[in-house]
Design a protein around this motif. Structure first.
Motif, PDB file in Angstrom:
ATOM      1  N   HIS A 204     -10.943  -0.433 -15.654  1.00 12.18           N
ATOM      2  CA  HIS A 204     -10.388   0.528 -14.715  1.00 12.18           C
ATOM      3  C   HIS A 204      -9.084  -0.052 -14.173  1.00 12.18           C
ATOM      4  O   HIS A 204      -8.899  -1.276 -14.131  1.00 12.18           O
ATOM      5  CB  HIS A 204     -11.354   0.779 -13.556  1.00 12.18           C
ATOM      6  N   GLU A 205      -8.216   0.830 -13.726  1.00 11.67           N
ATOM      7  CA  GLU A 205      -6.963   0.372 -13.120  1.00 11.67           C
ATOM      8  C   GLU A 205      -6.712   1.143 -11.836  1.00 11.67           C
ATOM      9  O   GLU A 205      -6.776   2.371 -11.817  1.00 11.67           O
ATOM     10  CB  GLU A 205      -5.787   0.559 -14.080  1.00 11.67           C
ATOM     11  N   THR A 206      -6.454   0.420 -10.780  1.00 14.74           N
ATOM     12  CA  THR A 206      -6.017   1.022  -9.530  1.00 14.74           C
ATOM     13  C   THR A 206      -4.569   0.619  -9.302  1.00 14.74           C
ATOM     14  O   THR A 206      -4.108  -0.394  -9.829  1.00 14.74           O
ATOM     15  CB  THR A 206      -6.894   0.561  -8.360  1.00 14.74           C
ATOM     16  N   ARG A 207      -3.833   1.413  -8.514  1.00 13.13           N
ATOM     17  CA  ARG A 207      -2.402   1.149  -8.311  1.00 13.13           C
ATOM     18  C   ARG A 207      -2.061   1.150  -6.827  1.00 13.13           C
ATOM     19  O   ARG A 207      -2.679   1.878  -6.038  1.00 13.13           O
ATOM     20  CB  ARG A 207      -1.558   2.179  -9.062  1.00 13.13           C
ATOM     21  N   TYR A 208      -1.046   0.352  -6.493  1.00 12.53           N
ATOM     22  CA  TYR A 208      -0.687   0.121  -5.093  1.00 12.53           C
ATOM     23  C   TYR A 208       0.825   0.096  -4.937  1.00 12.53           C
ATOM     24  O   TYR A 208       1.558  -0.222  -5.877  1.00 12.53           O
ATOM     25  CB  TYR A 208      -1.289  -1.205  -4.609  1.00 12.53           C
ATOM     26  N   ALA A 209       1.251   0.402  -3.724  1.00 14.69           N
ATOM     27  CA  ALA A 209       2.688   0.391  -3.446  1.00 14.69           C
ATOM     28  C   ALA A 209       3.247  -1.021  -3.492  1.00 14.69           C
ATOM     29  O   ALA A 209       4.371  -1.249  -3.965  1.00 14.69           O
ATOM     30  CB  ALA A 209       2.963   1.016  -2.079  1.00 14.69           C
ATOM     31  N   ASP A 210       2.464  -1.986  -3.029  1.00 18.29           N
ATOM     32  CA  ASP A 210       2.920  -3.372  -2.999  1.00 18.29           C
ATOM     33  C   ASP A 210       1.713  -4.301  -2.895  1.00 18.29           C
ATOM     34  O   ASP A 210       0.562  -3.840  -2.775  1.00 18.29           O
ATOM     35  CB  ASP A 210       3.907  -3.619  -1.841  1.00 18.29           C
ATOM     36  N   LEU A 211       1.957  -5.598  -2.930  1.00 17.33           N
ATOM     37  CA  LEU A 211       0.866  -6.571  -2.871  1.00 17.33           C
ATOM     38  C   LEU A 211       0.108  -6.522  -1.545  1.00 17.33           C
ATOM     39  O   LEU A 211      -1.128  -6.598  -1.545  1.00 17.33           O
ATOM     40  CB  LEU A 211       1.411  -7.976  -3.139  1.00 17.33           C
ATOM     41  N   PRO A 212       0.785  -6.398  -0.400  1.00 22.44           N
ATOM     42  CA  PRO A 212       0.018  -6.286   0.857  1.00 22.44           C
ATOM     43  C   PRO A 212      -0.977  -5.128   0.852  1.00 22.44           C
ATOM     44  O   PRO A 212      -2.065  -5.244   1.424  1.00 22.44           O
ATOM     45  CB  PRO A 212       1.111  -6.094   1.915  1.00 22.44           C
ATOM     46  N   ALA A 213      -0.637  -4.007   0.207  1.00 23.15           N
ATOM     47  CA  ALA A 213      -1.566  -2.869   0.152  1.00 23.15           C
ATOM     48  C   ALA A 213      -2.831  -3.233  -0.617  1.00 23.15           C
ATOM     49  O   ALA A 213      -3.948  -2.870  -0.213  1.00 23.15           O
ATOM     50  CB  ALA A 213      -0.882  -1.665  -0.485  1.00 23.15           C
ATOM     51  N   LEU A 214      -2.680  -3.963  -1.722  1.00 19.49           N
ATOM     52  CA  LEU A 214      -3.847  -4.419  -2.475  1.00 19.49           C
ATOM     53  C   LEU A 214      -4.687  -5.374  -1.638  1.00 19.49           C
ATOM     54  O   LEU A 214      -5.921  -5.260  -1.593  1.00 19.49           O
ATOM     55  CB  LEU A 214      -3.399  -5.109  -3.768  1.00 19.49           C
ATOM     56  N   ASP A 248       5.428  -8.508  -9.060  1.00 19.11           N
ATOM     57  CA  ASP A 248       6.366  -7.412  -9.290  1.00 19.11           C
ATOM     58  C   ASP A 248       6.695  -7.230 -10.769  1.00 19.11           C
ATOM     59  O   ASP A 248       7.116  -6.152 -11.186  1.00 19.11           O
ATOM     60  CB  ASP A 248       7.654  -7.651  -8.495  1.00 19.11           C
ATOM     61  N   THR A 249       6.479  -8.274 -11.573  1.00 21.38           N
ATOM     62  CA  THR A 249       6.754  -8.152 -13.011  1.00 21.38           C
ATOM     63  C   THR A 249       5.766  -7.217 -13.700  1.00 21.38           C
ATOM     64  O   THR A 249       6.017  -6.774 -14.823  1.00 21.38           O
ATOM     65  CB  THR A 249       6.706  -9.530 -13.689  1.00 21.38           C
ATOM     66  N   PHE A 250       4.626  -6.915 -13.038  1.00 24.15           N
ATOM     67  CA  PHE A 250       3.633  -5.997 -13.602  1.00 24.15           C
ATOM     68  C   PHE A 250       3.884  -4.547 -13.196  1.00 24.15           C
ATOM     69  O   PHE A 250       3.162  -3.648 -13.634  1.00 24.15           O
ATOM     70  CB  PHE A 250       2.216  -6.386 -13.132  1.00 24.15           C
ATOM     71  N   ARG A 251       4.887  -4.303 -12.378  1.00 23.12           N
ATOM     72  CA  ARG A 251       5.095  -2.970 -11.818  1.00 23.12           C
ATOM     73  C   ARG A 251       5.314  -1.937 -12.919  1.00 23.12           C
ATOM     74  O   ARG A 251       6.052  -2.154 -13.870  1.00 23.12           O
ATOM     75  CB  ARG A 251       6.293  -2.985 -10.863  1.00 23.12           C
ATOM     76  N   HIS A 252       4.666  -0.775 -12.774  1.00 22.43           N
ATOM     77  CA  HIS A 252       4.778   0.300 -13.746  1.00 22.43           C
ATOM     78  C   HIS A 252       6.048   1.126 -13.518  1.00 22.43           C
ATOM     79  O   HIS A 252       6.731   0.972 -12.499  1.00 22.43           O
ATOM     80  CB  HIS A 252       3.557   1.228 -13.665  1.00 22.43           C
ATOM     81  N   ALA A 253       6.305   2.004 -14.465  1.00 20.04           N
ATOM     82  CA  ALA A 253       7.502   2.848 -14.368  1.00 20.04           C
ATOM     83  C   ALA A 253       7.447   3.767 -13.157  1.00 20.04           C
ATOM     84  O   ALA A 253       8.499   4.199 -12.659  1.00 20.04           O
ATOM     85  CB  ALA A 253       7.650   3.675 -15.647  1.00 20.04           C
ATOM     86  N   ASP A 254       6.240   4.079 -12.666  1.00 20.63           N
ATOM     87  CA  ASP A 254       6.128   4.945 -11.493  1.00 20.63           C
ATOM     88  C   ASP A 254       6.383   4.189 -10.194  1.00 20.63           C
ATOM     89  O   ASP A 254       6.278   4.750  -9.098  1.00 20.63           O
ATOM     90  CB  ASP A 254       4.763   5.625 -11.445  1.00 20.63           C
ATOM     91  N   GLY A 255       6.703   2.899 -10.330  1.00 25.60           N
ATOM     92  CA  GLY A 255       7.029   2.096  -9.157  1.00 25.60           C
ATOM     93  C   GLY A 255       5.842   1.471  -8.466  1.00 25.60           C
ATOM     94  O   GLY A 255       6.000   0.794  -7.442  1.00 25.60           O
ATOM     95  N   ARG A 256       4.627   1.631  -9.016  1.00 20.70           N
ATOM     96  CA  ARG A 256       3.434   1.109  -8.358  1.00 20.70           C
ATOM     97  C   ARG A 256       2.883  -0.100  -9.117  1.00 20.70           C
ATOM     98  O   ARG A 256       3.088  -0.244 -10.318  1.00 20.70           O
ATOM     99  CB  ARG A 256       2.363   2.204  -8.240  1.00 20.70           C
ATOM    100  N   LEU A 257       2.174  -0.942  -8.388  1.00 19.84           N
ATOM    101  CA  LEU A 257       1.607  -2.161  -8.962  1.00 19.84           C
ATOM    102  C   LEU A 257       0.176  -1.913  -9.429  1.00 19.84           C
ATOM    103  O   LEU A 257      -0.623  -1.318  -8.697  1.00 19.84           O
ATOM    104  CB  LEU A 257       1.603  -3.289  -7.925  1.00 19.84           C
ATOM    105  N   PRO A 258      -0.173  -2.380 -10.638  1.00 24.10           N
ATOM    106  CA  PRO A 258      -1.535  -2.165 -11.149  1.00 24.10           C
ATOM    107  C   PRO A 258      -2.476  -3.303 -10.743  1.00 24.10           C
ATOM    108  O   PRO A 258      -2.055  -4.443 -10.502  1.00 24.10           O
ATOM    109  CB  PRO A 258      -1.324  -2.173 -12.658  1.00 24.10           C
ATOM    110  N   ALA A 259      -3.749  -2.969 -10.670  1.00 28.99           N
ATOM    111  CA  ALA A 259      -4.805  -3.978 -10.531  1.00 28.99           C
ATOM    112  C   ALA A 259      -5.900  -3.610 -11.524  1.00 28.99           C
ATOM    113  O   ALA A 259      -6.426  -2.495 -11.486  1.00 28.99           O
ATOM    114  CB  ALA A 259      -5.358  -4.022  -9.117  1.00 28.99           C
TER     115      ALA A 259
END
Length: 298
Positions: A204-214, A248-259
């Motif tokens: 599964h993958e969840t996405r976040y605006a930034d690391l603090p949000a995760l 930040d190197t994992f950031r997707h094209a939609d601008g969000r970070l995956p987990a």
């Protein structure tokens, strides 16, 4: 050998997150719902299995699965087990007057239940906090009736690999648990004597605006760093900023970070009566007294 996890830290983290857990645990609810669907197997008319009489929900948290199983089998005794008492208080809000379930505060590594007393043992996303899986499964098998059902899920080693790699570039201390592989999980089941195990793996993958949000979400569900070898001081702004840059190197094209979350599920059956249980490397045979023939002297 020093233990891998700090049980007191785990208990405190989940106690603090009891009120925030439900709102933040969308992924955990999804995994739990899928695991509950696997219980349909017990209702297959071709198998003609009797409905379960006693069900354990280990690591029950706020009791969503316990309430669902109590509704599914209204005549069964359902017991929600959790090591965090505040979680069980939250679970009590779902234990209604008409269909209540029991709540027991206990550690899944030392279950306070009688041998051969449970028909179904259900546990969703709890075992990633247990380092000695063979010992835990031996305890599960002890409380299960012969031919009882074990249905569990846990996180696999690819879980939060982005977070692990990012903090590794900023800090020598570990920040993410070393989860067991699906092979290790299956081996532990077989070692404990469970039969016909079926294991599945999903991502599964969840996405976040930034690391603090995760990080805020992880704290809200109690999934904080519980390793004994963790840094016992604050990470610090410089190290956190370095980890954020690496993430930040994992950031997707939609601008969000995956987990990423690797989920392992397993279904297995306790063996029939008389099969040995391995404890401490030795086989301990348990035979029902009713099955022992008695010869009477004339």
């Amino acid at each position: 050998m020093n233990p891998l996890f700090d049980p007191r830290h785990i208990r405190r983290a989940f106690s603090r997150s009891a009120r925030s857990y439900d709102a933040a645990a969308a992924l955990q609810h999804e995994v739990e719902a899928r695991l509950l669907e696997s219980l349909d197997y017990l209702d297959d008319p071709k198998l003609a299995l009797p409905p379960p009489q006693c069900i354990l929900d280990l690591g029950a948290g706020p009791g969503r699965a316990s309430a669902a199983m109590r509704k599914r089998w209204p005549k069964a005794r359902v017991v929600a087990v959790d090591m965090a008492l505040p979680m069980l208080r939250e679970a009590g809000k779902r234990s209604g007057f008409w269909r209540p379930f029991d709540r027991v505060c206990a550690d899944v590594r030392a279950l306070p239940f009688a041998e051969g007393s449970v028909d179904v043992l259900f546990s969703s996303l709890c075992l990633q906090w247990v380092e000695d899986l063979p010992a835990a499964f031996a305890g599960f098998r002890r409380v299960l009736k012969p031919n009882g059902l074990l249905l569990v899920s846990t996180f696999g080693p690819d879980t939060l690999f982005e977070l692990r790699e990012s903090f590794a570039q900023a800090d020598a201390a570990p920040h993410v648990s070393p989860f067991a592989t699906i092979a290790q999980f299956g081996d532990a089941l077989v070692h404990a004597g469970f039969r016909n195990p079926v294991l599945d793996r999903d991502e599964h993958e969840t996405r976040y605006a930034d690391l603090p949000a995760l990080m805020r979400e992880l704290r809200a569900i109690g999934a904080t760093n519980a390793l004994q070898s963790r840094r016992h001081t604050l990470t610090g702004r410089a190290r956190f900023a370095a980890a954020a840059r690496a993430y930040d190197t994992f950031r997707h094209a939609d601008g969000r970070l995956p987990a990423t979350w690797e989920v392992i599920t397993a279904m297995a059956w306790a063996p029939g009566p008389g099969a040995p249980i391995r404890e401490g490397g030795f086989d301990v045979t348990s035979v029902p007294i009713a099955s022992i023939p008695v010869r009477r002297r004339p």
